[in-house]
Structure formats: structure tokens, C-alpha cells
Design a protein around this motif. Structure first.
Motif, PDB file in Angstrom:
ATOM      1  N   GLU A 149       6.462  13.582  -6.882  1.00  0.00           N
ATOM      2  CA  GLU A 149       6.694  12.333  -7.628  1.00  0.00           C
ATOM      3  C   GLU A 149       6.162  11.122  -6.861  1.00  0.00           C
ATOM      4  OE1 GLU A 149       7.965  12.008 -10.598  1.00  0.00           O
ATOM      5  OE2 GLU A 149       9.248  13.731 -10.971  1.00  0.00           O
ATOM      6  N   ASN A 150       4.927  11.148  -6.451  1.00  0.00           N
ATOM      7  CA  ASN A 150       4.388  10.063  -5.629  1.00  0.00           C
ATOM      8  C   ASN A 150       4.180   8.752  -6.375  1.00  0.00           C
ATOM      9  OD1 ASN A 150       4.357  11.630  -3.329  1.00  0.00           O
ATOM     10  ND2 ASN A 150       2.295  12.382  -3.702  1.00  0.00           N
ATOM     11  N   GLN A 151       4.084   8.772  -7.690  1.00  0.00           N
ATOM     12  CA  GLN A 151       3.841   7.543  -8.450  1.00  0.00           C
ATOM     13  C   GLN A 151       5.120   6.910  -8.987  1.00  0.00           C
ATOM     14  OE1 GLN A 151       0.777   6.386  -8.239  1.00  0.00           O
ATOM     15  NE2 GLN A 151       0.340   8.255  -7.120  1.00  0.00           N
ATOM     16  N   TRP A 152       6.244   7.570  -8.821  1.00  0.00           N
ATOM     17  CA  TRP A 152       7.521   7.155  -9.400  1.00  0.00           C
ATOM     18  C   TRP A 152       7.930   5.739  -9.002  1.00  0.00           C
ATOM     19  CZ3 TRP A 152      10.447   8.792 -13.190  1.00  0.00           C
ATOM     20  CH2 TRP A 152      11.785   8.440 -13.246  1.00  0.00           C
ATOM     21  N   HIS A 153       7.701   5.340  -7.761  1.00  0.00           N
ATOM     22  CA  HIS A 153       8.176   4.056  -7.246  1.00  0.00           C
ATOM     23  C   HIS A 153       7.128   2.948  -7.313  1.00  0.00           C
ATOM     24  CE1 HIS A 153      10.929   7.066  -5.643  1.00  0.00           C
ATOM     25  NE2 HIS A 153      11.832   6.123  -5.777  1.00  0.00           N
ATOM     26  N   GLY A 154       5.897   3.290  -7.700  1.00  0.00           N
ATOM     27  CA  GLY A 154       4.861   2.290  -7.899  1.00  0.00           C
ATOM     28  C   GLY A 154       4.449   1.533  -6.644  1.00  0.00           C
ATOM     29  N   GLN A 155       4.516   2.179  -5.506  1.00  0.00           N
ATOM     30  CA  GLN A 155       4.143   1.513  -4.258  1.00  0.00           C
ATOM     31  C   GLN A 155       3.029   2.270  -3.565  1.00  0.00           C
ATOM     32  OE1 GLN A 155       7.252   0.281  -1.640  1.00  0.00           O
ATOM     33  NE2 GLN A 155       8.742   0.135  -3.288  1.00  0.00           N
ATOM     34  N   THR A 156       2.374   1.599  -2.645  1.00  0.00           N
ATOM     35  CA  THR A 156       1.326   2.221  -1.850  1.00  0.00           C
ATOM     36  C   THR A 156       1.954   2.849  -0.608  1.00  0.00           C
ATOM     37  OG1 THR A 156      -0.222   0.540  -2.588  1.00  0.00           O
ATOM     38  CG2 THR A 156      -0.826   1.794  -0.611  1.00  0.00           C
ATOM     39  N   PRO A 157       1.671   4.132  -0.361  1.00  0.00           N
ATOM     40  CA  PRO A 157       2.259   4.768   0.821  1.00  0.00           C
ATOM     41  C   PRO A 157       1.680   4.222   2.116  1.00  0.00           C
ATOM     42  CG  PRO A 157       0.717   6.252  -0.245  1.00  0.00           C
ATOM     43  CD  PRO A 157       0.824   5.031  -1.123  1.00  0.00           C
ATOM     44  N   GLN A 158       2.460   4.341   3.170  1.00  0.00           N
ATOM     45  CA  GLN A 158       1.975   4.004   4.505  1.00  0.00           C
ATOM     46  C   GLN A 158       0.994   5.088   4.951  1.00  0.00           C
ATOM     47  OE1 GLN A 158       5.195   2.024   7.080  1.00  0.00           O
ATOM     48  NE2 GLN A 158       6.189   3.779   6.140  1.00  0.00           N
ATOM     49  N   SER A 159       0.366   4.872   6.087  1.00  0.00           N
ATOM     50  CA  SER A 159      -0.530   5.890   6.644  1.00  0.00           C
ATOM     51  C   SER A 159       0.307   7.088   7.106  1.00  0.00           C
ATOM     52  CB  SER A 159      -1.297   5.314   7.832  1.00  0.00           C
ATOM     53  OG  SER A 159      -0.406   5.112   8.923  1.00  0.00           O
ATOM     54  N   GLU A 160      -0.357   8.216   7.280  1.00  0.00           N
ATOM     55  CA  GLU A 160       0.342   9.411   7.775  1.00  0.00           C
ATOM     56  C   GLU A 160       0.960   9.158   9.150  1.00  0.00           C
ATOM     57  OE1 GLU A 160      -0.546  14.074   8.786  1.00  0.00           O
ATOM     58  OE2 GLU A 160      -1.612  13.169   7.093  1.00  0.00           O
ATOM     59  N   VAL A 161       0.288   8.367   9.974  1.00  0.00           N
ATOM     60  CA  VAL A 161       0.830   8.035  11.304  1.00  0.00           C
ATOM     61  C   VAL A 161       2.144   7.270  11.168  1.00  0.00           C
ATOM     62  CG1 VAL A 161       0.411   6.658  13.397  1.00  0.00           C
ATOM     63  CG2 VAL A 161      -1.419   8.076  12.445  1.00  0.00           C
ATOM     64  N   GLU A 162       2.170   6.287  10.260  1.00  0.00           N
ATOM     65  CA  GLU A 162       3.398   5.507  10.049  1.00  0.00           C
ATOM     66  C   GLU A 162       4.508   6.365   9.439  1.00  0.00           C
ATOM     67  OE1 GLU A 162       1.930   1.016   9.117  1.00  0.00           O
ATOM     68  OE2 GLU A 162       1.163   2.593   7.777  1.00  0.00           O
ATOM     69  N   MET A 163       4.152   7.211   8.463  1.00  0.00           N
ATOM     70  CA  MET A 163       5.154   8.095   7.867  1.00  0.00           C
ATOM     71  C   MET A 163       5.703   9.061   8.917  1.00  0.00           C
ATOM     72  SD  MET A 163       3.876   8.976   3.992  1.00  0.00           S
ATOM     73  CE  MET A 163       2.118   9.162   4.263  1.00  0.00           C
ATOM     74  N   SER A 164       4.841   9.584   9.761  1.00  0.00           N
ATOM     75  CA  SER A 164       5.264  10.502  10.821  1.00  0.00           C
ATOM     76  C   SER A 164       6.216   9.807  11.792  1.00  0.00           C
ATOM     77  CB  SER A 164       4.031  11.036  11.559  1.00  0.00           C
ATOM     78  OG  SER A 164       4.415  11.970  12.527  1.00  0.00           O
ATOM     79  N   ALA A 165       5.922   8.558  12.116  1.00  0.00           N
ATOM     80  CA  ALA A 165       6.818   7.782  12.993  1.00  0.00           C
ATOM     81  C   ALA A 165       8.179   7.590  12.326  1.00  0.00           C
ATOM     82  CB  ALA A 165       6.191   6.432  13.340  1.00  0.00           C
ATOM     83  N   ASN A 166       8.200   7.356  10.999  1.00  0.00           N
ATOM     84  CA  ASN A 166       9.463   7.213  10.280  1.00  0.00           C
ATOM     85  C   ASN A 166      10.256   8.521  10.281  1.00  0.00           C
ATOM     86  OD1 ASN A 166       8.900   4.536   9.725  1.00  0.00           O
ATOM     87  ND2 ASN A 166       8.144   4.936   7.663  1.00  0.00           N
ATOM     88  N   VAL A 167       9.558   9.649  10.115  1.00  0.00           N
ATOM     89  CA  VAL A 167      10.221  10.957  10.174  1.00  0.00           C
ATOM     90  C   VAL A 167      10.852  11.147  11.547  1.00  0.00           C
ATOM     91  CG1 VAL A 167       9.826  13.457  10.227  1.00  0.00           C
ATOM     92  CG2 VAL A 167       8.826  12.075   8.388  1.00  0.00           C
ATOM     93  N   GLU A 168      10.083  10.880  12.593  1.00  0.00           N
ATOM     94  CA  GLU A 168      10.610  11.035  13.955  1.00  0.00           C
ATOM     95  C   GLU A 168      11.821  10.139  14.170  1.00  0.00           C
ATOM     96  OE1 GLU A 168       7.543  10.547  16.927  1.00  0.00           O
ATOM     97  OE2 GLU A 168       6.183  11.869  15.809  1.00  0.00           O
TER      98      GLU A 168
END
Length: 160
Positions: free
Chosen positions: A60-79
Motif C-alpha cells: 500500500e505505498n500510495q495510500w498516504h500520498g507522500q514521497t518516501p525517504q531514501s532507503e538509507v533514511e528508512m534503514s536508519a528509522n528501522v534501526e
């Protein structure tokens, strides 16, 4: 699937959200999510955990209507959430959708919680309009709480 994809799982009455985090050392697909498994250290019974991808999801990547962060930023958020946790679980202010959107977009939001809060607000307005009650439901900090109300006084009808 790609790292950071938002995954929704339809449940009765709500949607559960998780974030795809790639394959583990055994080649199994993994996700990060709030989970209420036994041994949870949260008063609300939910902790942030990385686990195996379960069947029955929709991307559901389009559900929230926002642009995702980079994989590096998402990975930092996961960590960050795996290391520090995500705070106390709250169905309206810190749920699995808040966690998933924080990881993907860097901003926590929950459209389903917003729907509940907007419905409560609409209900409050309907009560006020129809019964003269000024505050049936109080919404603050993402929580709905009934406010004490004086007994409803209905004037007697005139006899003809």
C-alpha cells in the motif's frame, strides 16, 4: 517487493500495518511492526519487532500520498525503532500505522486513527446540534474521552 514497502493486513474493524525490511540471513522475507506477542514489555501489550513476513498482505505505498525517504533514511528509522522502541502503543496516537509511516516517510501518521477522531468530532457536533450538549466527546492528544455532562433537561410540553 522493495525495502520500505508499506504492507497492510485487513483485520476485522481495522488494518494492521508493517514495513518490508528485506531478506534475513536465511533468505526469508522480514518486516518491522508493532506486535502484541507474549512477553511484550509494554503496558499496552505491543512492542516493535522485526519478524518474518506473514501471508495475506497488500502493498500500500500510495495510500498516504507522500514521497518516501531514501532507503538509507528508512534503514536508519528501522534501526532507531528496533534499538529505542517507538514509545507506548496507543490505538489513536501511536499504532502500527504510525510506526510504518514513520519508517517510510519520516513522519508518523495514521489515516484510520484520523477517521476515528473525525467521526468522534462529527458525532460530538451532531449531539451538540440536536441536543444542545456542548461537549459530549473531548479530543486531545489523539485520544477520545467522554466528558461529564449535566443531565439533559427536556422542557415539559404544553397541554392543549
Amino acid at each position: 517487493m522493495n525495502f520500505g514497502d508499506l504492507l497492510s493486513y485487513a483485520r476485522i474493524g481495522y488494518t494492521h500495518w508493517a514495513v518490508y525490511t528485506g531478506k534475513n540471513e536465511n533468505g526469508k522475507d522480514t518486516v518491522v511492526e508493532f506486535t502484541g506477542e507474549k512477553g511484550s514489555n509494554s503496558k499496552a501489550g505491543a512492542i516493535v519487532k522485526q519478524g518474518l513476513l506473514k501471508p495475506g498482505f497488500t502493498v500500500e505505498n500510495q495510500w498516504h500520498g507522500q514521497t518516501p525517504q531514501s532507503e538509507v533514511e528508512m534503514s536508519a528509522n528501522v534501526e532507531k525503532v528496533l534499538r529505542d522502541g517507538a514509545g507506548k502503543y496507543g490505538i489513536l496516537d501511536n499504532n502500527c500505522e504510525h510506526l510504518a509511516t514513520f519508517i517510510r516517510y519520516g513522519k508518523a501518521q495514521s489515516l484510520q486513527a484520523n477517521r476515528v477522531l473525525n467521526t468522534a468530532s462529527d458525532f460530538n457536533n451532531e449531539i451538540a446540534d440536536n441536543f444542545g450538549a456542548s461537549s459530549f466527546v473531548h479530543i486531545s492528544s489523539g485520544r477520545c474521552e467522554p466528558l461529564p455532562m449535566a443531565p439533559l433537561q427536556i422542557p415539559p410540553q404544553k397541554q392543549n
